[in-house]
Design a protein around this motif. Structure first.
Motif, PDB file in Angstrom:
ATOM      1  N   ASP A 100      46.089  70.378 -16.955  1.00  0.00           N
ATOM      2  CA  ASP A 100      45.136  70.160 -18.051  1.00  0.00           C
ATOM      3  C   ASP A 100      43.741  70.399 -17.474  1.00  0.00           C
ATOM      4  O   ASP A 100      43.277  69.660 -16.606  1.00  0.00           O
ATOM      5  CB  ASP A 100      45.276  68.723 -18.578  1.00  0.00           C
ATOM      6  CG  ASP A 100      44.341  68.440 -19.748  1.00  0.00           C
ATOM      7  OD1 ASP A 100      43.337  69.170 -19.925  1.00  0.00           O
ATOM      8  OD2 ASP A 100      44.596  67.482 -20.492  1.00  0.00           O
ATOM      9  N   HIS A 131      45.621  65.247 -28.692  1.00  0.00           N
ATOM     10  CA  HIS A 131      45.286  64.148 -27.773  1.00  0.00           C
ATOM     11  C   HIS A 131      44.599  63.022 -28.527  1.00  0.00           C
ATOM     12  O   HIS A 131      43.395  62.812 -28.371  1.00  0.00           O
ATOM     13  CB  HIS A 131      44.376  64.645 -26.639  1.00  0.00           C
ATOM     14  CG  HIS A 131      45.088  65.521 -25.668  1.00  0.00           C
ATOM     15  ND1 HIS A 131      45.452  66.806 -25.949  1.00  0.00           N
ATOM     16  CD2 HIS A 131      45.524  65.282 -24.408  1.00  0.00           C
ATOM     17  CE1 HIS A 131      46.090  67.327 -24.910  1.00  0.00           C
ATOM     18  NE2 HIS A 131      46.145  66.426 -23.963  1.00  0.00           N
ATOM     19  N   ASP A 142      50.904  56.534 -14.205  1.00  0.00           N
ATOM     20  CA  ASP A 142      50.164  57.613 -13.532  1.00  0.00           C
ATOM     21  C   ASP A 142      50.742  57.979 -12.169  1.00  0.00           C
ATOM     22  O   ASP A 142      50.312  58.959 -11.554  1.00  0.00           O
ATOM     23  CB  ASP A 142      48.695  57.206 -13.337  1.00  0.00           C
ATOM     24  CG  ASP A 142      47.972  57.053 -14.653  1.00  0.00           C
ATOM     25  OD1 ASP A 142      48.256  57.851 -15.566  1.00  0.00           O
ATOM     26  OD2 ASP A 142      47.142  56.140 -14.780  1.00  0.00           O
ATOM     27  N   ASP A 193      44.353  61.437 -20.003  1.00  0.00           N
ATOM     28  CA  ASP A 193      44.332  62.644 -19.157  1.00  0.00           C
ATOM     29  C   ASP A 193      42.940  62.845 -18.577  1.00  0.00           C
ATOM     30  O   ASP A 193      41.950  62.664 -19.261  1.00  0.00           O
ATOM     31  CB  ASP A 193      44.695  63.881 -19.988  1.00  0.00           C
ATOM     32  CG  ASP A 193      46.170  63.901 -20.331  1.00  0.00           C
ATOM     33  OD1 ASP A 193      46.976  63.475 -19.479  1.00  0.00           O
ATOM     34  OD2 ASP A 193      46.511  64.314 -21.453  1.00  0.00           O
TER      35      ASP A 193
END
Ligand code: G3I
Ligand code: 9MR
Ligand code: ZN
Length: 565
Positions: free
Chosen positions: A358, A342, A410, A351
């Motif tokens: 996650d 990440h 998103d 995230d």
């Protein structure tokens, strides 16, 4: 169009609405039938690609007298009516919690608790292990969503949201929600959560691993749960479920210790066995539906974050020296590996780590809330750094355009979960900055700067909730029963089949999704529709209008923050 939070505002909270046109605006008092003198400050926030239009933010924060109002423009646009009242979030919080009772599997919902939504018990608890003649006994648990499956990772994340909410904001859960266990000495949030934990803990196989899900081979039709007679099957063990199971049961053992030590002990011993399985199984035993199986998949390419959460929670329990070493070493490895995969966002979205796929923020919360000095300083600081990096990214997203922390990309399946998860991260960051997580205490730094930063996280947090409850380009409240334009036709088999016109109140639906992942939306909307508008309040549109336990639970967590004092 002028859109506003339809549930209303706390008297002394900030208050905004959004208009897609410039102009002069005023606040009307609906009870008195008069225009008030409350000033409405207008800020031009520019063009927003998620709504596909201009955004003007109307600030009327000085309005504080309880009452019913609406916003009006000189050109005659008007918002729905909203309330200013001290109890703005209490009824909502209770409905969001009661929702879980309506999702109970294998339980008769009696009229005195369920009102018109009373229904018979469903789904026998004995399920056959997929491709075997063996069976396991998995009674109880919540139906996952609009379908009747029960999935361990999704359920464990939802239960953890409830448990963490209770640990962090106990004051928010002092009143009851009229479920059969009410009044037994436990807060109802723990009574309700226990119903799911009973299912989760029985999903463990003899080697310590945990079955991924208990569902039929294919989804049933739009029938009531007790009419579904398809065989229920337990699907293979996965590292995802085993890790989420371990983390969730560690929290449960801590929270229920005071009320039911025997149950707490059982949760702990099961979590430890799952931990042993995780140490012996290094690979991600990812899940994919076998051919012919058409129920939820909850697949995930990485189990680094799940393991990180499990190892962190396991480290907070009583362990031998060897176990401590083993889990601490693994936790460090998982964190390094997670961070490597990440890298910095570079303008892309970030995230939140608070959802079923996650869970890294659940690991962060677990570490930061430690009061016993279990984790080394460096690890704690890194985790804290990740939390603030996330919160800063979400607060930044509100600086221009629509006052919600959402980027174009998103708006996937369950976008309302993402909105709510980000609210939760902003709330956790604000609380941590205030020295109220992990034993409290003062936070180093200039107190004025810290105050300003807390205020900015809290403002962004509140806007996320306002978006869900009506301040969005659809001009709807995404929670059934809450708001003049509340959604009313969710993808919930019970609601379609029960013959009652009004949907069960307190259900958060998935929200806009640009994937066009069901026939209804693919057929009815243009594929260049703006992200915020890729939504249908129609039960056939399961990719935009389903309900799910881990969507309600994150919103419950976020709303409980507003009730923490
Ligand atoms: O995260 C990726 C992102 O990186 C990518 O760019 C984007 C574009 O495709 O997709 C994102 O993944 C999406 C993921 O949701 C995000 O969480 C997947 O495409 C999308 O298919 C996936 O949808 C999931 C859906 O099941 C289909 O598998 C939802 O999250 C999940 O909440 C939903 O869960 C269902 C259960 O399977 C069955 N029960 C009901 C429940 C709720 O609808
Ligand atoms: O009802 C199902 C819902 O819970 C799932 O999220 C969704 C995606 O897996 O699938 C729904 O079931 C649909 C199935 O996938 C295809 N045929 C229509 C079903 C809805 O009636
Ligand atoms: Zn059931």
């Amino acid at each position: 169009m002028i859109v506003v939070d339809e549930t209303g505002f706390l008297p002394f909270a900030g208050k905004i609405a959004v208009s897609d046109k410039a102009g002069r605006f005023c606040i009307f008092d609906d009870n008195e039938g008069i225009r008030t003198e409350v000033p409405v400050n207008v800020r031009d926030a520019g063009y927003d690609e998620t709504s596909g239009g201009a955004v003007y933010i109307l600030d009327f924060s000085t309005l504080s007298d309880p009452g019913i109002y609406h916003v009006e423009s000189e050109e005659g646009d008007r918002s729905v009516s909203f309330a200013v009242q001290p109890d703005a979030y209490k009824t909502l919080k209770n409905a969001l919690l009661k929702f879980f009772y309506f999702q109970r599997c294998g339980f008769e919902l009696e009229e005195k608790y369920a009102g018109p939504y009373a229904r018979k018990a469903c789904h026998p608890g004995i399920v056959r292990i997929y491709r075997s003649d063996d069976t396991i006994d998995v009674h109880k648990g919540w139906h996952d969503a609009g379908d009747y499956g029960r999935y361990v990772s999704a359920g464990a994340v939802a239960a953890a949201h409830l448990l963490y909410a209770y640990e962090l904001f106990p004051k928010a859960f002092e009143d009851g929600v009229n479920i059969p266990e009410s009044g037994n000495g436990l807060p109802d949030v723990l009574n309700e959560c226990r119903y799911e934990l009973e299912f989760i803990k029985d999903m463990q196989s003899s080697d310590g691993g945990v079955h991924h899900k208990a569902t039929s081979e294919v989804f049933c039709g739009y029938i009531m749960p007790h009419e579904d007679d398809k065989d229920m099957l337990a699907f293979p063990v996965t590292s995802l479920s085993t890790a989420d199971f371990a983390a969730c049961l560690c929290i449960a053992s801590r929270v229920y210790e005071k009320y039911d030590p025997a149950f707490a002990k059982e949760c702990l011993s099961k979590a430890h066995r799952a931990g042993g399985w995780l140490l012996s199984q290094e690979d991600n035993t990812d899940f994919h539906n076998p051919p012919g199986v058409i129920t939820g998949e909850y697949t995930d390419t990485s189990d680094r974050d799940e393991r990180m959460w499990a190892y962190a929670e396991l480290l907070k329990t009583d362990l031998s020296v060897d176990e401590k070493h083993a889990y601490a070493k693994k936790l460090r490895e998982m964190l390094d590996s997670y961070k490597e995969s990440h890298p910095h966002a570079d303008g892309r979205s970030v995230d939140d780590g608070f959802g079923w796929q996650d869970v890294s923020s659940l690991a962060i919360l677990s570490v930061l809330s430690d009061t016993k000095g279990i984790f080394d300083r460096a690890l704690r600081d890194e985790m804290e750094g990740m939390l603030y990096e996330r919160a800063d990214a979400f607060a930044d997203m509100q600086k221009t355009g629509w006052p919600v922390s959402m980027k174009r990309e998103d708006f996937v399946w369950g976008s309302n979960m993402i909105v709510s998860n980000r609210a939760a991260i902003l709330a956790i960051a604000a609380m941590n900055l205030a020295g109220r997580i992990g034993g409290g205490g003062s936070v180093p730094g200039d107190p004025d700067k810290i105050k300003t930063r807390i205020a900015s996280y809290e403002e962004a947090y509140a806007n996320q909730i306002h978006y869900i409850l009506g301040m969005n380009a659809m001009d709807v409240s995404y929670v059934t029963g809450f708001g003049e334009h509340a959604v009313g036709d969710p993808h919930n088999r019970v609601t379609v089949a029960d013959g009652i016109e009004k949907a069960i109140p307190g259900e958060l639906t998935g929200g806009p999704c640009t994937l066009f992942a069901d026939e209804e939306i693919a057929k009815r909307l243009d594929h260049d529709t703006s992200p915020q508008k890729c939504y249908l309040d129609d039960h056939r549109s399961y990719s935009t209008n389903e309900i799910a336990v881990y969507w309600n639970s994150t919103l419950l967590f976020s709303v409980a923050y507003a009730l923490k004092d």
